[in-house]
Design an enzyme around this catalytic site. Sequence first.
Site, PDB file in Angstrom:
ATOM      1  N   ASP A 207       0.843  -1.190   0.000  1.00  0.00           N
ATOM      2  CA  ASP A 207       0.000   0.000   0.000  1.00  0.00           C
ATOM      3  C   ASP A 207       0.879   1.241   0.000  1.00  0.00           C
ATOM      4  O   ASP A 207       2.048   1.193   0.401  1.00  0.00           O
ATOM      5  CB  ASP A 207      -0.930   0.018   1.220  1.00  0.00           C
ATOM      6  N   GLY A 230       4.487   1.198  -1.449  1.00  0.00           N
ATOM      7  CA  GLY A 230       4.753   1.503  -2.847  1.00  0.00           C
ATOM      8  C   GLY A 230       3.528   2.015  -3.560  1.00  0.00           C
ATOM      9  O   GLY A 230       2.435   2.074  -2.995  1.00  0.00           O
ATOM     10  N   ASP A 231       3.709   2.386  -4.808  1.00  0.00           N
ATOM     11  CA  ASP A 231       2.670   2.993  -5.634  1.00  0.00           C
ATOM     12  C   ASP A 231       2.274   2.022  -6.739  1.00  0.00           C
ATOM     13  O   ASP A 231       3.089   1.679  -7.598  1.00  0.00           O
ATOM     14  CB  ASP A 231       3.202   4.296  -6.240  1.00  0.00           C
ATOM     15  N   PHE A 232       1.014   1.567  -6.739  1.00  0.00           N
ATOM     16  CA  PHE A 232       0.610   0.557  -7.716  1.00  0.00           C
ATOM     17  C   PHE A 232       0.545   1.087  -9.145  1.00  0.00           C
ATOM     18  O   PHE A 232       0.370   0.317 -10.088  1.00  0.00           O
ATOM     19  CB  PHE A 232      -0.689  -0.144  -7.337  1.00  0.00           C
ATOM     20  N   HIS A 250     -12.728   0.453  -8.351  1.00  0.00           N
ATOM     21  CA  HIS A 250     -13.874   1.366  -8.452  1.00  0.00           C
ATOM     22  C   HIS A 250     -13.486   2.805  -8.160  1.00  0.00           C
ATOM     23  O   HIS A 250     -14.239   3.731  -8.475  1.00  0.00           O
ATOM     24  CB  HIS A 250     -15.011   0.898  -7.540  1.00  0.00           C
TER      25      HIS A 250
END
Length: 341
Positions: A207, A230-232, A250
């Site tokens: 996350d 981290g950054d997805f 969503h």
Amino acid sequence: MFTSGTSAPDASPEREMLRLTSGHLTAQALRVFASLGLPDILREGPKSAADLALATKSDATTLFRTLRFLATIDIVKRDENGEFSLTRLGRTLCKRPNPVIHDNTLLACSALHWTAIGNLLHAVKTGENAFRAIHGKAYFESLGENPEEAGIFNAAMNSASQIGIGAILAAYDFSAFRSVVDVAGGEGALLRGILARHKHVRGILFDATDAIEQQVPDEMVADRLTTIRGDFFSCVPPGADAYLLRRILHNWNDQEAITILRQCRGAMPRSSKLLIIELAAPQPGDSGFDWAFLDMLMMLINGGRERSLHEFEQILEAAGFSCPRVILTRSPYWILESAPA
């Protein structure tokens, strides 16, 4: 001209319309009720408005008038002594034992949500994201700059994350996996449930939020749970047997959702499974209110959307995944299982 908060069976369409258009006042009265902790105070027994004002450091007259209004919509009731007590409906706003309604009421009525919802007309006329049009930045960027609003958001997400876990674990066999990545999993409630049920599974909680660094150690799964920040949009931990995206897609428009899916696809071995868990699209006979309401909210806040099965198939195909298998659960959510195409 106006109407009471509860609809009589023979209420005219005009009175019903006026009741609907008073919803903004109702929502803010509920926000005040929850914000001041009044539901939990009233759990202890009936109290006068003066006593409640003293306990919450509020103005007694204004609080009395607010409680009198809440009595008309069955949140509290007022007895012959002038004291207020909780109704069955009002009890849902207590923080104990389950804070999910309390926390999500505060989120729905929070300042950032309120301004975006009030900009619906602009969004309808222009197609622009309502939140960005007002604030000049994305919702999650604003949360990063506003600790109080971020706290409200995180509390709502964490309490809501408990919904449906039992049904999801019952509907899907996670025992086939040895490693699972929970992408943007927050506190990792579902992942912890998987690890607790299947002792051979190892998990990675991935996350971007500060919550990832504030995890409370869980002795039952601590030796099998790794947290990674981290950054997805940039990367996802590679090499796991399964990747969870629970109530994530969503939040994002189609192109952003495809980017997230492509990051997952690039991290996955050919044998891996992708598990998307989202609010199930309305079934025949369902009014679809919850789904349509959340779709509107996603549209206004972050430009996201609730999706039908066909819409999920489209973004999965664009990201290099197979047509999903649909698993229904005994909860509001369905599981869409896919794999690299």
